[in-house]
Design an enzyme around this catalytic site. Structure first.
Site, PDB file in Angstrom:
ATOM      1  N   ARG A 122       0.932  -1.352   0.011  1.00 41.54           N
ATOM      2  CA  ARG A 122      -0.089  -0.014   0.147  1.00 41.54           C
ATOM      3  C   ARG A 122       0.992   0.877  -0.215  1.00 41.54           C
ATOM      4  O   ARG A 122       1.034   1.766   1.401  1.00 41.54           O
ATOM      5  CB  ARG A 122      -0.910   0.215   1.039  1.00 41.54           C
ATOM      6  CG  ARG A 122      -2.259  -0.981   0.963  1.00 41.54           C
ATOM      7  CD  ARG A 122      -2.823  -0.942   2.280  1.00 41.54           C
ATOM      8  NE  ARG A 122      -4.566  -1.543   2.068  1.00 41.54           N
ATOM      9  CZ  ARG A 122      -5.144  -1.694   2.419  1.00 41.54           C
ATOM     10  NH1 ARG A 122      -5.372  -1.831   3.605  1.00 41.54           N
ATOM     11  NH2 ARG A 122      -6.658  -2.953   2.474  1.00 41.54           N
ATOM     12  N   GLN A 127      -1.040   2.588  -5.928  1.00 42.12           N
ATOM     13  CA  GLN A 127      -2.679   2.363  -5.768  1.00 42.12           C
ATOM     14  C   GLN A 127      -3.440   2.093  -6.980  1.00 42.12           C
ATOM     15  O   GLN A 127      -4.682   1.078  -6.349  1.00 42.12           O
ATOM     16  CB  GLN A 127      -2.851   4.170  -5.217  1.00 42.12           C
ATOM     17  CG  GLN A 127      -2.829   4.261  -3.704  1.00 42.12           C
ATOM     18  CD  GLN A 127      -2.989   5.879  -3.843  1.00 42.12           C
ATOM     19  OE1 GLN A 127      -2.622   6.971  -4.377  1.00 42.12           O
ATOM     20  NE2 GLN A 127      -3.180   6.128  -2.467  1.00 42.12           N
ATOM     21  N   ASP A 130      -3.819  -1.787  -6.567  1.00 42.20           N
ATOM     22  CA  ASP A 130      -4.247  -2.052  -5.283  1.00 42.20           C
ATOM     23  C   ASP A 130      -6.108  -3.388  -5.615  1.00 42.20           C
ATOM     24  O   ASP A 130      -6.704  -2.918  -4.887  1.00 42.20           O
ATOM     25  CB  ASP A 130      -4.527  -1.979  -4.484  1.00 42.20           C
ATOM     26  CG  ASP A 130      -5.073  -2.092  -2.777  1.00 42.20           C
ATOM     27  OD1 ASP A 130      -5.065  -3.076  -2.639  1.00 42.20           O
ATOM     28  OD2 ASP A 130      -5.205  -1.459  -1.631  1.00 42.20           O
ATOM     29  N   SER A 133      -8.200  -3.262  -2.756  1.00 43.38           N
ATOM     30  CA  SER A 133      -9.286  -2.033  -2.090  1.00 43.38           C
ATOM     31  C   SER A 133     -10.861  -1.883  -3.444  1.00 43.38           C
ATOM     32  O   SER A 133     -11.370  -2.253  -2.589  1.00 43.38           O
ATOM     33  CB  SER A 133      -7.812  -0.896  -2.359  1.00 43.38           C
ATOM     34  OG  SER A 133      -7.002  -0.955  -1.047  1.00 43.38           O
ATOM     35  N   TYR A 230      -2.945  -1.883   8.822  1.00 39.84           N
ATOM     36  CA  TYR A 230      -3.979  -2.675   8.932  1.00 39.84           C
ATOM     37  C   TYR A 230      -3.898  -2.392  10.114  1.00 39.84           C
ATOM     38  O   TYR A 230      -3.535  -2.101  11.216  1.00 39.84           O
ATOM     39  CB  TYR A 230      -3.423  -4.225   8.593  1.00 39.84           C
ATOM     40  CG  TYR A 230      -3.153  -4.651   6.941  1.00 39.84           C
ATOM     41  CD1 TYR A 230      -4.309  -4.819   6.864  1.00 39.84           C
ATOM     42  CD2 TYR A 230      -1.853  -4.109   6.181  1.00 39.84           C
ATOM     43  CE1 TYR A 230      -3.909  -5.186   4.703  1.00 39.84           C
ATOM     44  CE2 TYR A 230      -2.182  -4.084   5.344  1.00 39.84           C
ATOM     45  CZ  TYR A 230      -2.655  -4.476   4.244  1.00 39.84           C
ATOM     46  OH  TYR A 230      -3.129  -5.465   2.629  1.00 39.84           O
TER      47      TYR A 230
END
Length: 451
Positions: A122, A127, A130, A133, A230
């Site tokens: 991350r 991004q 990902d 996500s 996390y």
């Protein structure tokens, strides 16, 4: 041509997504690749073969995987599938390796270079790659839709001449990507929303979406987030305090959505049977972690069960796949963005830079070996011949002479220290590996839950 990329039809019965969209196929063709899409690969994602063909893809069959330099998948290929891949081929997918070491070993044996997309760090650069996500975002949205579908009342407050319909009370447990989207969706639908999480940083995010935050805000709570963003696994003492706080709250809720997952670990139990029993008849609990054992006691993977007091527990599998037409478009973009970093801009050939931080973090197998630090040591131990001890080896149990078990158990520091490439993505997973206790309780999409 720069090489061949193959897009297979997913074989898992619950998988409706696909690893490429017409947009990403068009871009791959533009880079000089031959793109072969298996017949029907996109059907369940509302993408007909004609749409792929229109942007330059060749519509082929499963056997075409044998000539592919790259395979773009949603789920880890089965042992039967990977046997048909060309040695050296790059395979990009959500691999769900924890608890599935045999599947990882099969990819190593086949000689493919496999990348676990859920291990993507991350960081700003990654991004757009990902998958956790992109898929969790849709899972959070769909969880509210599923909850509303099972709830036999209106969600928003309605004031009419015949009387007032009260707004539904919605409680979100776990405020990562899925949880935030669930909050936003429930708010848009008119619910009164509260949320809880062990990470203090999300308190402001919850408030910014118009929901109220609920948590035991002690010293452990203040340090309950990893460097990678996390949630840490909380102590038994904290879990008890949090359970006591939420138990009374849950009894008053109409819809509860749980999203809590710790990478590489079983899902934490957040809602006990007693809490379920305290809820009103017709109330709904949606468990997004059901594939890893579930956050709700009594949740059954793939089913909607009704408790003795009339509360419904929703345990749908592959929740992002329930909105596959949207999920596939986002997932395909994730895969394309990562694959594009492996294309040499001069030669237009696949050139994997094994020193790249994204490659280091995600590469599972390469050159016939399991190379990811969280799994390589376990694989090496599995391959090492066991000593023969009279009266003990039956062929299905480890050898022991009464003195070696402690030594063998202790000799696993390398896995525990393996935090260089994937520390930002899987800190909890490393601890699980060090204990050799990374169990999996369900199907392969657990990584798409809230993290």
């Amino acid at each position: 041509m720069s090489g061949t990329i193959f897009i297979p039809r997913e074989l898992d019965a619950i998988e409706s997504r696909v690893g490429a969209s017409p947009d990403t196929v068009k871009r791959l063709v533009g880079l000089g690749f031959e793109v072969v899409v298996e017949t029907g690969a996109g059907t369940l994602s509302r993408i007909p073969d004609a749409d792929y063909a229109a942007v330059g893809a060749v519509i082929g069959k499963a056997g075409d995987a044998a000539k592919a330099d790259v395979v773009l998948k949603v789920r880890r290929p089965s042992e039967a599938e990977v046997k048909g891949y060309k040695p050296g081929a790059a395979v990009l997918a959500t691999m769900d390796p924890y608890g599935n070491e045999a599947g990882v070993a099969a990819m190593a044996k086949a000689g493919v270079t496999a990348f676990a997309m859920e291990f993507m760090p991350r960081i700003t650069r990654a991004q757009v790659m990902d998958v956790l996500s992109s898929q969790a975002n849709l899972a959070g949205y769909q969880a509210v839709i599923d909850g509303a579908a099972e709830y036999d009342r209106a969600l928003p407050m309605m004031m009419t001449a015949a009387g007032t319909v009260p707004a539904a009370k919605v409680f979100i447990m776990g405020v990562g990507v899925a949880g935030l989207q669930a909050i936003a969706t429930a708010r848009r639908m008119g619910g009164i929303v509260t949320a809880t999480d062990v990470r203090p940083a999300v308190k402001e995010q919850v408030a910014s979406l118009g929901a109220k935050f609920l948590a035991v805000e002690d010293e452990e709570f203040k340090a309950a987030e990893t460097a990678g963003g996390y949630a840490k696994e909380m102590s038994k003492e904290y879990q008890a305090k949090q359970a006591a706080l939420t138990a009374e709250h849950i009894a008053k809720q109409d819809i509860v959505i749980t999203t809590a997952l710790i990478p590489g670990r079983p899902a934490p139990k957040l809602v006990s049977a007693a809490m379920v029993a305290s809820m009103k008849p017709g109330s709904v609990l949606v468990d997004l972690a059901v594939e890893r054992g579930g956050n709700v006691e009594g949740a059954v993977p793939g089913k909607v069960v009704t408790s003795a007091n009339g509360a419904k527990i929703v345990g749908h599998l592959n929740v992002p796949g329930r909105v596959a037409a949207s999920a596939s478009l986002l997932y395909a973009k994730n895969l394309f963005a990562f694959l594009e970093t492996m294309v040499d801009k001069t030669t237009k050939q696949i050139a994997i830079n094994r020193d790249d931080e994204l490659v280091k973090a995600t590469m599972l197998t390469d050159g016939g070996k399991v190379v990811h630090p969280n799994f390589a040591n376990a694989a090496a131990a599995a391959d090492k011949p066991k000593p023969i001890v009279a009266g003990q080896n039956r062929g299905d149990d480890p050898a022991s002479d009464g003195a070696t078990p402690a030594k063998a158990t202790a000799k696993k520091p390398a896995a525990a220290k393996a935090d260089k490439p994937a520390a930002a993505k899987k800190p909890a997973a490393q601890k699980a590996t060090a204990k050799k206790s990374a169990p999996s309780a369900g199907a392969k999409t657990s990584s798409e839950g809230d993290a």
